[in-house]
Design a protein around this motif. Structure first.
Motif, PDB file in Angstrom:
ATOM      1  N   PRO A  98       0.836  -1.201   0.000  1.00 38.89           N
ATOM      2  CA  PRO A  98       0.000   0.000   0.000  1.00 38.89           C
ATOM      3  C   PRO A  98       0.873   1.254   0.000  1.00 38.89           C
ATOM      4  O   PRO A  98       1.850   1.326   0.751  1.00 38.89           O
ATOM      5  CB  PRO A  98      -0.793  -0.119   1.305  1.00 38.89           C
ATOM      6  N   LYS A  99       0.548   2.220  -0.806  1.00 40.45           N
ATOM      7  CA  LYS A  99       1.381   3.422  -0.935  1.00 40.45           C
ATOM      8  C   LYS A  99       1.488   4.182   0.376  1.00 40.45           C
ATOM      9  O   LYS A  99       2.479   4.879   0.621  1.00 40.45           O
ATOM     10  CB  LYS A  99       0.850   4.326  -2.041  1.00 40.45           C
ATOM     11  N   GLU A 100       0.467   4.056   1.258  1.00 38.35           N
ATOM     12  CA  GLU A 100       0.515   4.786   2.533  1.00 38.35           C
ATOM     13  C   GLU A 100       1.564   4.220   3.490  1.00 38.35           C
ATOM     14  O   GLU A 100       1.863   4.831   4.521  1.00 38.35           O
ATOM     15  CB  GLU A 100      -0.856   4.790   3.214  1.00 38.35           C
ATOM     16  N   TRP A 101       2.121   3.057   3.169  1.00 43.52           N
ATOM     17  CA  TRP A 101       3.173   2.489   4.016  1.00 43.52           C
ATOM     18  C   TRP A 101       4.498   3.245   3.874  1.00 43.52           C
ATOM     19  O   TRP A 101       5.330   3.185   4.779  1.00 43.52           O
ATOM     20  CB  TRP A 101       3.413   1.030   3.641  1.00 43.52           C
ATOM     21  N   LYS A 102       4.714   3.910   2.796  1.00 42.88           N
ATOM     22  CA  LYS A 102       6.011   4.539   2.547  1.00 42.88           C
ATOM     23  C   LYS A 102       6.171   5.759   3.450  1.00 42.88           C
ATOM     24  O   LYS A 102       5.287   6.604   3.549  1.00 42.88           O
ATOM     25  CB  LYS A 102       6.137   4.950   1.081  1.00 42.88           C
ATOM     26  N   SER A 103       7.333   5.847   4.111  1.00 49.99           N
ATOM     27  CA  SER A 103       7.565   6.976   5.017  1.00 49.99           C
ATOM     28  C   SER A 103       9.052   7.145   5.275  1.00 49.99           C
ATOM     29  O   SER A 103       9.843   6.229   5.053  1.00 49.99           O
ATOM     30  CB  SER A 103       6.841   6.742   6.357  1.00 49.99           C
ATOM     31  N   ASN A 104       9.406   8.337   5.744  1.00 50.07           N
ATOM     32  CA  ASN A 104      10.777   8.561   6.205  1.00 50.07           C
ATOM     33  C   ASN A 104      10.991   7.941   7.581  1.00 50.07           C
ATOM     34  O   ASN A 104      12.016   7.312   7.840  1.00 50.07           O
ATOM     35  CB  ASN A 104      11.081  10.055   6.256  1.00 50.07           C
ATOM     36  N   VAL A 105       9.991   8.133   8.443  1.00 51.46           N
ATOM     37  CA  VAL A 105      10.087   7.642   9.827  1.00 51.46           C
ATOM     38  C   VAL A 105       8.765   6.977  10.188  1.00 51.46           C
ATOM     39  O   VAL A 105       7.690   7.549   9.964  1.00 51.46           O
ATOM     40  CB  VAL A 105      10.373   8.783  10.821  1.00 51.46           C
ATOM     41  N   SER A 106       8.828   5.798  10.767  1.00 50.07           N
ATOM     42  CA  SER A 106       7.609   5.112  11.201  1.00 50.07           C
ATOM     43  C   SER A 106       7.801   4.510  12.585  1.00 50.07           C
ATOM     44  O   SER A 106       8.925   4.243  13.023  1.00 50.07           O
ATOM     45  CB  SER A 106       7.233   4.006  10.206  1.00 50.07           C
ATOM     46  N   PHE A 107       6.678   4.286  13.238  1.00 51.23           N
ATOM     47  CA  PHE A 107       6.684   3.576  14.519  1.00 51.23           C
ATOM     48  C   PHE A 107       5.492   2.644  14.549  1.00 51.23           C
ATOM     49  O   PHE A 107       4.368   3.022  14.217  1.00 51.23           O
ATOM     50  CB  PHE A 107       6.607   4.537  15.705  1.00 51.23           C
ATOM     51  N   VAL A 108       5.732   1.413  14.965  1.00 50.89           N
ATOM     52  CA  VAL A 108       4.669   0.409  15.096  1.00 50.89           C
ATOM     53  C   VAL A 108       4.543   0.067  16.574  1.00 50.89           C
ATOM     54  O   VAL A 108       5.498  -0.414  17.188  1.00 50.89           O
ATOM     55  CB  VAL A 108       4.994  -0.859  14.289  1.00 50.89           C
ATOM     56  N   GLY A 109       3.376   0.321  17.153  1.00 51.49           N
ATOM     57  CA  GLY A 109       3.216  -0.001  18.568  1.00 51.49           C
ATOM     58  C   GLY A 109       1.867   0.418  19.112  1.00 51.49           C
ATOM     59  O   GLY A 109       1.195   1.304  18.568  1.00 51.49           O
ATOM     60  N   ASN A 110       1.474  -0.188  20.196  1.00 53.69           N
ATOM     61  CA  ASN A 110       0.196   0.084  20.849  1.00 53.69           C
ATOM     62  C   ASN A 110       0.296   1.340  21.710  1.00 53.69           C
ATOM     63  O   ASN A 110       1.345   1.609  22.310  1.00 53.69           O
ATOM     64  CB  ASN A 110      -0.190  -1.112  21.712  1.00 53.69           C
ATOM     65  N   SER A 111      -0.794   2.082  21.800  1.00 48.86           N
ATOM     66  CA  SER A 111      -0.808   3.280  22.663  1.00 48.86           C
ATOM     67  C   SER A 111      -0.841   2.906  24.139  1.00 48.86           C
ATOM     68  O   SER A 111      -0.528   3.731  24.994  1.00 48.86           O
ATOM     69  CB  SER A 111      -2.033   4.141  22.339  1.00 48.86           C
ATOM     70  N   MET A 112      -1.259   1.688  24.462  1.00 52.36           N
ATOM     71  CA  MET A 112      -1.345   1.119  25.808  1.00 52.36           C
ATOM     72  C   MET A 112      -2.546   1.633  26.612  1.00 52.36           C
ATOM     73  O   MET A 112      -2.734   1.212  27.753  1.00 52.36           O
ATOM     74  CB  MET A 112      -0.054   1.373  26.626  1.00 52.36           C
ATOM     75  N   ILE A 113      -3.362   2.503  26.058  1.00 52.39           N
ATOM     76  CA  ILE A 113      -4.480   3.070  26.823  1.00 52.39           C
ATOM     77  C   ILE A 113      -5.423   1.964  27.302  1.00 52.39           C
ATOM     78  O   ILE A 113      -5.745   1.856  28.491  1.00 52.39           O
ATOM     79  CB  ILE A 113      -5.260   4.099  25.977  1.00 52.39           C
TER      80      ILE A 113
END
Length: 565
Positions: free
Chosen positions: A316-331
């Motif tokens: 998916p084109k929206e995956w492309k980025s300079n900086v990314s983070f994958v993780g849960n907010s934990m709320i």
């Protein structure tokens, strides 16, 4: 209990008729009378070889005759029919183990202990046919288990040497846990034969499971039973007792915090239990709790799944980025654990205060933190924690505190990315955090670890990582998966990374969150250096940090242990 009627002769109850709910009638003796019951007595029983187990007391004729013939022999009686036993005035002899529990698994556990006390002789069932018709599910199951013990002396046959061959055999407790496929593939890579023992639910000591285990032990002769995160190990200790008797090692491989699991298993250690943990800091604390065989084993990665060629797969084109983070907010995770602790709402602010303090504490474990530093910060909630919480509530509170401290730390780290229009993959809690943020950033719903993440990582110039507070000294999965796929990761420093990478050459770390923007700026603008780090990091992962390396290390440790002992 169904209605019953006693048949009397000379004021003595000589037979009992049961009226079942379906209208049918059953007699303990019926037309056969006393002879019918005496017929169940064994013809080839030997007190030197067997342990007699009466499955149903009946009218007592067979039991009393057995006592007169073998007055010194230990024997057991299984009978949960309290009204019938009272009607026939049953009184166990001093050599009789009387088992009237309604839980058949508990009866098996007690029989196992009894066997241990009597030289592990096989059980010899003396089966009263009336009880098989009265409650086939209960008494029929116990008959099958006792008969199996008579036919196969499992404990003698299981006394084969363990881990003496170059390629051992492993029996895997199969569950839904995501790493079992990797473990099985690692075994194949090493030429290690393995079989699966299907876990019916998260906690078992169920009849079918135990039966299957015993059958596989005799036919397959595994060197060890393997589980992840103690999955399938019951808190009552039934399985551990059985493994002790079989002298079969249990390898419990933790890829999550073992303290949040094993607190419910204190007192259930064993010389046959071997715990492997990704966090070196867990070793002294686990040993302090009585788990003696504990080893350090970092996490690994699957280089067949995480590989550079994934970059060529359509994405998916929206995956492309300079900086990314994958993780849960934990709320949501924090809220669920707080509610499960049943802590009074008046202590909620103290809970938040302690969570903030734990972020900066030198204590690696939330339980140790609550017993020490927290006492001076918020004494009232600590007093309530110690005096009012049961074990499950304490675990829920400690987990909630760990997650809340992770939430605070994670949010402070991710905020440092906001000048770079980051892509954040996670739950919608992130939209709550940054609802009023003026700087641009992008949000994407969670993606699957197996099917999406291996293809996602290559499309970020910098994959950002900040480690959970449950692992203050250890490293998480991402610092291995990202280099394996041929991508760049920027991570927080953890002490145990020193054992895994040449920091600064194979991986780049920040030691303070204020360093994050400068490091991002530098490596976004220095592609050649970024690619050099990627290449060297991937080489290190391929040479040292795959799941195959981890399974090989487990086998080496176990072989050294059992060859030395």
């Amino acid at each position: 209990m169904a209605r019953f009627t006693c048949k009397y002769e000379n004021n003595i109850c000589v037979d009992i008729e049961i009226k079942k709910e379906n209208g049918l009638s059953l007699s303990i003796l019926g037309n056969g009378g006393k002879k019918r019951e005496l017929a169940i007595l064994p013809q080839d029983y030997s007190p030197e070889k067997h342990l007699a187990v009466f499955i149903g007391y009946g009218m007592g004729y067979a039991y009393q005759t057995f006592l007169s013939e073998y007055p010194q022999a230990p024997l057991a009686v299984i009978d949960k029919e309290e009204d019938l036993l009272q009607a026939v005035s049953f009184t166990p002899s001093k050599n009789t183990l009387f088992l009237n529990d309604k839980n058949k698994e508990l009866i098996l556990k007690k029989l196992t202990i009894w066997q241990e006390q009597n030289n592990k002789k096989p059980l010899y069932p003396i089966v009263h046919p009336f009880y098989q018709r009265l409650d086939k599910e209960f008494y029929g199951y116990l008959r099958e288990q006792a008969t199996a013990s008579q036919k196969y002396n499992f404990w003698e046959k299981a006394k084969y040497t363990k881990f003496q061959n170059k390629t051992p055999r492993l029996l895997l407790i199969s569950s839904k846990y995501f790493l079992f496929g990797e473990v099985e593939n690692a075994c194949k890579n090493l030429g290690v034969e393995c079989k699966h023992l299907q876990l019916i639910n998260d906690e078992m000591a169920q009849a079918d499971f135990i039966k299957q285990l015993l059958e596989i032990v005799i036919s397959f002769k595994p060197d060890a039973l393997v589980t992840l995160n103690h999955s399938g190990i019951d808190r009552e200790g039934i399985l551990m007792d059985l493994l002790n008797k079989l002298e079969l090692p249990l390898i419990s491989w933790f890829v999550d915090n073992p303290h949040l699991v094993l607190a419910s298993y204190e007192g259930l250690s064993s010389p046959w239990l071997h715990i492997f943990t990704w966090d070196k800091d867990n070793i002294p604390t686990l040993k302090k709790k009585g788990f003696n065989n504990v080893y350090y084993l970092p996490l690994g990665t699957d280089t067949n799944r995480f590989k550079p060629s994934n970059k060529n797969i359509p994405y998916p084109k929206e995956w492309k980025s300079n900086v990314s983070f994958v993780g849960n907010s934990m709320i949501s995770k924090v809220q669920k654990r707080w509610e499960a602790s049943h802590c009074p709402q008046k202590f909620y602010q103290d809970f938040l205060t302690l969570s903030q303090a734990f972020v900066f504490s030198q204590k690696k474990d939330a339980h140790d933190f609550m017993l020490d530093e927290a006492q001076t910060i918020c004494p009232d909630i600590c007093k309530y924690f110690l005096q009012n919480f049961n074990t499950e509530e304490q675990l829920a509170f400690e987990t909630g505190l760990t997650w809340e401290s992770t939430r605070l730390y994670r949010l402070s780290c991710v905020k440092q990315l906001l000048d770079f229009n980051p892509l954040i993959i996670g739950d919608d809690g992130w939209q709550v955090f940054f609802e009023h943020e003026k700087r641009s950033w992008r949000w994407h719903e969670p993606i699957a670890y197996y099917t999406d993440l291996p293809n996602f990582y290559p499309h970020s110039l910098i994959n950002f990582n900040c480690t959970s507070m449950q692992m203050k000294g250890a490293s998480n999965q991402r610092i291995l998966d990202v280099p394996a796929v041929g991508a760049f990761v920027l991570t927080d420093y953890r002490e145990q990374m020193e054992d895994m990478f040449d920091i600064g050459k194979e991986i780049i770390c920040y030691r303070d969150i204020q360093e994050i923007p400068d490091l991002i700026n530098y490596y976004l603008s220095h592609e050649k250096e970024r690619n050099t780090i990627i290449t060297k990091g991937r080489e290190r992962v391929l040479n040292c940090h795959t799941w195959t390396h981890r399974v090989a290390e487990i086998i080496r440790i176990m072989q050294d242990f059992y060859c030395a002992n």
